[in-house]
Design a protein around this motif. Sequence first.
Motif, short mmCIF file in Angstrom:
data_model
loop_
_atom_site.label_atom_id
_atom_site.label_comp_id
_atom_site.label_asym_id
_atom_site.label_seq_id
_atom_site.Cartn_x
_atom_site.Cartn_y
_atom_site.Cartn_z
N ALA A 183 0.80 -1.22 0.00
CA ALA A 183 0.00 0.00 0.00
C ALA A 183 0.84 1.27 0.00
CB ALA A 183 -0.95 0.00 1.20
N VAL A 184 2.09 1.20 0.45
CA VAL A 184 2.93 2.39 0.53
C VAL A 184 4.13 2.33 -0.39
CG1 VAL A 184 2.21 2.70 2.92
CG2 VAL A 184 4.42 1.62 2.42
N GLN A 185 4.32 1.23 -1.08
CA GLN A 185 5.46 1.07 -1.98
C GLN A 185 5.49 2.19 -3.01
OE1 GLN A 185 7.94 -1.54 -2.01
NE2 GLN A 185 8.85 -0.04 -3.42
N GLY A 186 6.65 2.80 -3.15
CA GLY A 186 6.82 3.88 -4.11
C GLY A 186 6.49 5.24 -3.57
N ARG A 187 5.85 5.31 -2.41
CA ARG A 187 5.48 6.59 -1.80
C ARG A 187 6.24 6.87 -0.51
NH1 ARG A 187 0.52 7.29 0.08
NH2 ARG A 187 0.11 5.07 0.45
N PHE A 188 6.54 5.82 0.25
CA PHE A 188 7.21 5.96 1.54
C PHE A 188 8.64 5.45 1.42
CE2 PHE A 188 3.29 5.56 4.57
CZ PHE A 188 2.63 6.55 3.84
N THR A 189 9.55 6.07 2.19
CA THR A 189 10.93 5.64 2.26
C THR A 189 11.37 5.58 3.71
OG1 THR A 189 11.44 6.67 0.12
CG2 THR A 189 13.29 6.07 1.53
N ILE A 190 11.85 4.42 4.14
CA ILE A 190 12.38 4.27 5.49
C ILE A 190 13.91 4.37 5.41
CG2 ILE A 190 12.46 1.74 5.40
CD1 ILE A 190 11.69 1.75 8.39
N SER A 191 14.50 5.01 6.40
CA SER A 191 15.95 5.16 6.46
C SER A 191 16.38 5.17 7.92
CB SER A 191 16.40 6.43 5.74
OG SER A 191 15.84 7.58 6.35
N ARG A 192 17.69 5.14 8.12
CA ARG A 192 18.21 5.17 9.48
C ARG A 192 19.53 5.90 9.53
NH1 ARG A 192 18.29 -0.83 11.14
NH2 ARG A 192 19.04 0.03 13.14
N ASP A 193 19.80 6.53 10.67
CA ASP A 193 21.07 7.16 10.95
C ASP A 193 21.52 6.59 12.29
OD1 ASP A 193 23.23 8.77 11.68
OD2 ASP A 193 22.37 10.56 10.79
N ASN A 194 22.37 5.58 12.24
CA ASN A 194 22.77 4.88 13.46
C ASN A 194 23.55 5.78 14.41
OD1 ASN A 194 21.54 2.46 12.69
ND2 ASN A 194 23.37 1.78 11.59
N ALA A 195 24.29 6.73 13.88
CA ALA A 195 25.04 7.65 14.73
C ALA A 195 24.11 8.51 15.58
CB ALA A 195 25.96 8.53 13.89
N LYS A 196 22.91 8.75 15.08
CA LYS A 196 21.91 9.53 15.81
C LYS A 196 20.89 8.66 16.52
CE LYS A 196 22.16 13.50 12.67
NZ LYS A 196 21.39 14.36 11.73
N ASN A 197 21.03 7.33 16.41
CA ASN A 197 20.06 6.40 16.98
C ASN A 197 18.64 6.75 16.55
OD1 ASN A 197 21.86 4.70 18.30
ND2 ASN A 197 21.70 5.77 20.26
N THR A 198 18.49 7.07 15.29
CA THR A 198 17.22 7.53 14.77
C THR A 198 16.90 6.88 13.44
OG1 THR A 198 17.52 9.69 15.87
CG2 THR A 198 15.88 9.57 14.11
N ALA A 199 15.64 6.50 13.28
CA ALA A 199 15.11 6.04 12.00
C ALA A 199 14.05 7.02 11.53
CB ALA A 199 14.54 4.63 12.11
N TYR A 200 13.81 7.03 10.24
CA TYR A 200 12.89 7.98 9.64
C TYR A 200 11.93 7.28 8.70
CZ TYR A 200 16.69 11.06 11.10
OH TYR A 200 17.65 11.70 11.83
N LEU A 201 10.78 7.87 8.53
CA LEU A 201 9.83 7.43 7.52
C LEU A 201 9.39 8.65 6.73
CD1 LEU A 201 8.28 4.94 6.41
CD2 LEU A 201 6.36 5.67 7.85
#
Length: 111
Positions: free
Chosen positions: A62-80
């Motif tokens: 349902a979200v393929q192509g519209r949402f992107t998940i990522s992470r920044d391990n140095a910041k201990n943070t993930a994003y959507l």
Amino acid sequence: QVQLVDSGGGLVQPGGSLRLSCAASGTSFSSYTVTWFRQGPEKQRELVAQIFPSGSTFYATAVQGRFTISRDNAKNTAYLQMNSLKPEDTAIYLCNARDMWGQGTQVTVSS
């Protein structure tokens, strides 16, 4: 004590964008798979996206192509990153990593 804090939700018009953040308070974040779930009104909880320690990702159809998940391990943070939002995306979004859960952030897509 809160171990994950998710944030970035809000009210957005259809077609708009939001970026959610999931910040971990603990260590060894780099070894955790991070998963975003969502729970809409009168709807069952669904898995939205995952990012694995390798950096590989998985998305619900349902979200393929519209949402992107990522992470920044140095910041201990993930994003959507959520683009081209639809009213059907309206839900409380929660992040998860191992045994840790965020408190939930409300995303409302409405004109």
